[in-house]
Structures are given as C-alpha cells and as structure tokens.
Write a protein that holds these residues in place. Sequence first.
Motif, PDB file in Angstrom:
ATOM      1  N   ILE A   1       0.833  -1.192   0.000  1.00 21.86           N
ATOM      2  CA  ILE A   1       0.000   0.000   0.000  1.00 21.86           C
ATOM      3  C   ILE A   1       0.870   1.244   0.000  1.00 21.86           C
ATOM      4  O   ILE A   1       1.802   1.370   0.803  1.00 21.86           O
ATOM      5  CB  ILE A   1      -0.909   0.027   1.263  1.00 21.86           C
TER       6      ILE A   1
ATOM      7  N   PHE B   1      -5.171   6.234   8.974  1.00 26.42           N
ATOM      8  CA  PHE B   1      -5.231   5.047   8.112  1.00 26.42           C
ATOM      9  C   PHE B   1      -5.251   3.781   8.969  1.00 26.42           C
ATOM     10  O   PHE B   1      -6.077   2.886   8.763  1.00 26.42           O
ATOM     11  CB  PHE B   1      -4.033   5.027   7.157  1.00 26.42           C
TER      12      PHE B   1
ATOM     13  N   LEU C   1      -8.299   0.809   9.401  1.00 23.98           N
ATOM     14  CA  LEU C   1      -8.177  -0.620   9.070  1.00 23.98           C
ATOM     15  C   LEU C   1      -8.997  -1.506  10.004  1.00 23.98           C
ATOM     16  O   LEU C   1      -9.397  -2.606   9.626  1.00 23.98           O
ATOM     17  CB  LEU C   1      -6.705  -1.051   9.115  1.00 23.98           C
TER      18      LEU C   1
ATOM     19  N   VAL D   1     -12.114  -2.840   8.483  1.00 22.49           N
ATOM     20  CA  VAL D   1     -12.007  -3.700   7.297  1.00 22.49           C
ATOM     21  C   VAL D   1     -11.599  -5.091   7.789  1.00 22.49           C
ATOM     22  O   VAL D   1     -10.413  -5.406   7.864  1.00 22.49           O
ATOM     23  CB  VAL D   1     -10.980  -3.147   6.287  1.00 22.49           C
TER      24      VAL D   1
ATOM     25  N   VAL E   1      -8.809  -7.461   6.415  1.00 19.80           N
ATOM     26  CA  VAL E   1      -7.392  -7.175   6.656  1.00 19.80           C
ATOM     27  C   VAL E   1      -7.052  -7.750   8.028  1.00 19.80           C
ATOM     28  O   VAL E   1      -7.501  -7.248   9.047  1.00 19.80           O
ATOM     29  CB  VAL E   1      -7.095  -5.658   6.609  1.00 19.80           C
TER      30      VAL E   1
ATOM     31  N   ARG F   1     -12.435   0.098  -1.614  1.00 17.26           N
ATOM     32  CA  ARG F   1     -12.779   0.722  -0.325  1.00 17.26           C
ATOM     33  C   ARG F   1     -11.557   1.387   0.299  1.00 17.26           C
ATOM     34  O   ARG F   1     -11.648   2.494   0.835  1.00 17.26           O
ATOM     35  CB  ARG F   1     -13.348  -0.344   0.600  1.00 17.26           C
ATOM     36  N   LEU F   2     -10.422   0.722   0.252  1.00 17.92           N
ATOM     37  CA  LEU F   2      -9.198   1.311   0.816  1.00 17.92           C
ATOM     38  C   LEU F   2      -8.856   2.619   0.100  1.00 17.92           C
ATOM     39  O   LEU F   2      -8.434   3.591   0.735  1.00 17.92           O
ATOM     40  CB  LEU F   2      -8.029   0.331   0.704  1.00 17.92           C
ATOM     41  N   LYS F   3      -9.054   2.649  -1.191  1.00 16.66           N
ATOM     42  CA  LYS F   3      -8.758   3.862  -1.957  1.00 16.66           C
ATOM     43  C   LYS F   3      -9.763   4.967  -1.650  1.00 16.66           C
ATOM     44  O   LYS F   3      -9.375   6.120  -1.453  1.00 16.66           O
ATOM     45  CB  LYS F   3      -8.741   3.552  -3.461  1.00 16.66           C
TER      46      LYS F   3
ATOM     47  N   LEU G   1      -9.815   5.285   2.847  1.00 18.57           N
ATOM     48  CA  LEU G   1      -8.627   5.374   3.706  1.00 18.57           C
ATOM     49  C   LEU G   1      -7.430   6.059   3.053  1.00 18.57           C
ATOM     50  O   LEU G   1      -6.347   6.074   3.629  1.00 18.57           O
ATOM     51  CB  LEU G   1      -8.227   3.971   4.198  1.00 18.57           C
TER      52      LEU G   1
ATOM     53  N   VAL H   1      -5.738   5.442   0.163  1.00 20.68           N
ATOM     54  CA  VAL H   1      -4.727   4.646  -0.529  1.00 20.68           C
ATOM     55  C   VAL H   1      -4.573   5.181  -1.948  1.00 20.68           C
ATOM     56  O   VAL H   1      -5.552   5.361  -2.673  1.00 20.68           O
ATOM     57  CB  VAL H   1      -5.110   3.151  -0.531  1.00 20.68           C
TER      58      VAL H   1
END
Length: 149
Positions: free
Chosen positions: A69, A80, A84, A87, A90, A120-122, A125, A127
């Motif tokens: 990442i 960040f 996590l 999620v 992870v 979702r991370l992008k 959070l 990314v």
Amino acid sequence: MDRIDRQLLAALVNDGRATYQELGRLVRLSSNTVADRVRKLRKDGVIRGYRAELDLAVLGRGLQILTDIRLRETVDRAGFERGLVNVPQVIAAMRMTGDYDYLLHVVVANALELEHIVDRLKAELGVREARSRLLLHEVPLGQDRILDV
C-alpha cells in the motif's frame, strides 16, 4: 532465560493449551515449578498471550493476499491505521520502509471481494496505490525457531 525456559516456550508455541503437568513431564520439573516459570515469562512480556489458529479456508476465506500500500501524501498514517479496524478482511498490517508504506495481509473468498476491498481502501482510507499478490502457501517455519539462536 535458560534452556528449560526455551523448551517451555517451544512447547507452548506448538500447543498453547498444554497443561503445566504436560510441560513438567517434558522438562522434568514439577507442574508447580513450571507454572512459576510460565508466570514469570508472561510477567516479563516474553509470552504475550495464547490464541487459536484458524483455518481460513474452512471459514470461507480461501484466498490470502499480500498487498503493498502506498498512501496519498496528505493521508494521516494514524488515521489510516485506525480505519483498518473497520475492514475485517485485513488480518494484519505492517508499516514498511521502501517504496510502499504498508504491507497488508488480506483474506477474501474470491477476486471480486478483493476488488471491493481495494476500492474501499482507496475511497475511504486514502490509498493511492495497491499492489496485490496471491499467497500460494505459507512455509511453516514457526516462531519457536528463534529460540535456537
């Protein structure tokens, strides 16, 4: 920490549910003496806890992914990391040196679920880039190996 402590630790790494009596037979000490040694190892922070090892495939999470990442420049690392927690796919995250900021261990049922996680991370959070690799199998080396050093 002496040879007996190392033997106890190796046994507990392989079976965290071993009784003091079983451990005592292994190292040829009384269960009370073993209990005292294990309590000291816990107090000293050598043993941090005991946990069950899950079979992720049986739980429907047969694909294990390692994802590098890179965060956007403006993203707060602490934020960040807190994000996590929301999620559940992870299961581990490590802050890294080098080209990427983090390495995530992600478990999913299929490629579509991985796609949703990366999106979702992008979106949520911060990314900027994610590089994912499929984990084919893990080589079972075990933490107890370090006790031989």
